[in-house]
Write a protein that holds these residues in place. Sequence first.
Motif, PDB file in Angstrom:
ATOM      1  N   ARG A  39       5.448  -6.337   3.605  1.00  0.00           N
ATOM      2  CA  ARG A  39       4.960  -5.104   2.467  1.00  0.00           C
ATOM      3  C   ARG A  39       6.058  -6.027   1.416  1.00  0.00           C
ATOM      4  O   ARG A  39       7.768  -6.221   1.675  1.00  0.00           O
ATOM      5  N   TYR A  41       8.700  -6.491  -1.084  1.00  0.00           N
ATOM      6  CA  TYR A  41       9.386  -5.575  -1.173  1.00  0.00           C
ATOM      7  C   TYR A  41      10.837  -6.426  -2.310  1.00  0.00           C
ATOM      8  O   TYR A  41      12.258  -7.034  -1.593  1.00  0.00           O
ATOM      9  N   GLN A 118       4.153  -2.559  -6.959  1.00  0.00           N
ATOM     10  CA  GLN A 118       4.831  -1.647  -7.097  1.00  0.00           C
ATOM     11  C   GLN A 118       4.610  -0.411  -6.190  1.00  0.00           C
ATOM     12  O   GLN A 118       5.317   0.227  -5.799  1.00  0.00           O
ATOM     13  N   ALA A 119       3.271  -0.706  -5.678  1.00  0.00           N
ATOM     14  CA  ALA A 119       2.866  -0.082  -4.354  1.00  0.00           C
ATOM     15  C   ALA A 119       3.623   0.292  -2.971  1.00  0.00           C
ATOM     16  O   ALA A 119       4.500   0.959  -2.664  1.00  0.00           O
ATOM     17  N   ASP A 120       4.709  -1.295  -3.207  1.00  0.00           N
ATOM     18  CA  ASP A 120       5.294  -2.242  -1.972  1.00  0.00           C
ATOM     19  C   ASP A 120       6.455  -0.857  -2.843  1.00  0.00           C
ATOM     20  O   ASP A 120       7.672  -0.202  -1.298  1.00  0.00           O
ATOM     21  N   LEU A 121       7.324  -1.135  -3.525  1.00  0.00           N
ATOM     22  CA  LEU A 121       8.228  -0.337  -4.232  1.00  0.00           C
ATOM     23  C   LEU A 121       8.117   0.830  -4.085  1.00  0.00           C
ATOM     24  O   LEU A 121       9.361   1.386  -3.533  1.00  0.00           O
ATOM     25  N   ASP A 122       7.075   1.469  -4.157  1.00  0.00           N
ATOM     26  CA  ASP A 122       7.123   2.802  -4.142  1.00  0.00           C
ATOM     27  C   ASP A 122       7.339   3.404  -2.639  1.00  0.00           C
ATOM     28  O   ASP A 122       8.137   4.522  -2.305  1.00  0.00           O
ATOM     29  N   ALA A 123       6.629   2.506  -2.231  1.00  0.00           N
ATOM     30  CA  ALA A 123       6.238   2.862  -0.560  1.00  0.00           C
ATOM     31  C   ALA A 123       7.982   2.524   0.170  1.00  0.00           C
ATOM     32  O   ALA A 123       8.599   3.290   0.782  1.00  0.00           O
ATOM     33  N   ARG A 125      10.678   3.042  -1.618  1.00  0.00           N
ATOM     34  CA  ARG A 125      11.594   3.297  -2.362  1.00  0.00           C
ATOM     35  C   ARG A 125      11.876   5.262  -1.668  1.00  0.00           C
ATOM     36  O   ARG A 125      12.999   5.663  -1.202  1.00  0.00           O
ATOM     37  N   ASP A 126       9.988   5.926  -1.656  1.00  0.00           N
ATOM     38  CA  ASP A 126       9.766   6.837  -1.058  1.00  0.00           C
ATOM     39  C   ASP A 126      10.647   6.530   0.782  1.00  0.00           C
ATOM     40  O   ASP A 126      10.917   7.981   1.131  1.00  0.00           O
TER      41      ASP A 126
END
Length: 164
Positions: A39, A41, A118-123, A125-126
């Motif tokens: 992923r 990042y 962005q999905a990888d960043l969101d995952a 950070r979440d």
Amino acid sequence: MIVAFEDPSCPTCKRFHQEVYPELESKLIEPGEIAYILRPYPVIYPWGNSACKALDATFQRDAPAGWGLLDHYFARQGSFGRENVLSRTADYLDRETTVEGSAVVEAVESGASDAAVQADLDAGRDGGLGERTPVFAMFRDGEFLTSAAGAVSYNTLATVLGER
């Protein structure tokens, strides 16, 4: 399974890929003992964002070329910057793979890979990763075991996964 959050601009990720990943690949990934999911990042240096988008666009076209591009970023890490990462990416792809470098650059510039990165960043950070890489989330039979970050050894990963 290992889900790896890595930044091609990260010196610790570079060390992992050059010193640990080859053993992990030969002993566990290639024999089918574990899956390794990358992923991208981009949180370390600014050029990593464009590099992660180029990785996504390259992986969509040809997975071996994507792994080769990741290796290229790590091997020449100090030579990349925000201004030259895409031109050097295109040069590498045209010279060393069957993927058309200009198509990858066009995909990055058009925003085609924005949502994936962005999905990888969101995952990340979440999941509380913050601004650090690499981070490895480890699973067995679909169940989360633990995570490890930073300078992780092969033995640490294999031990957690119950492999040798």
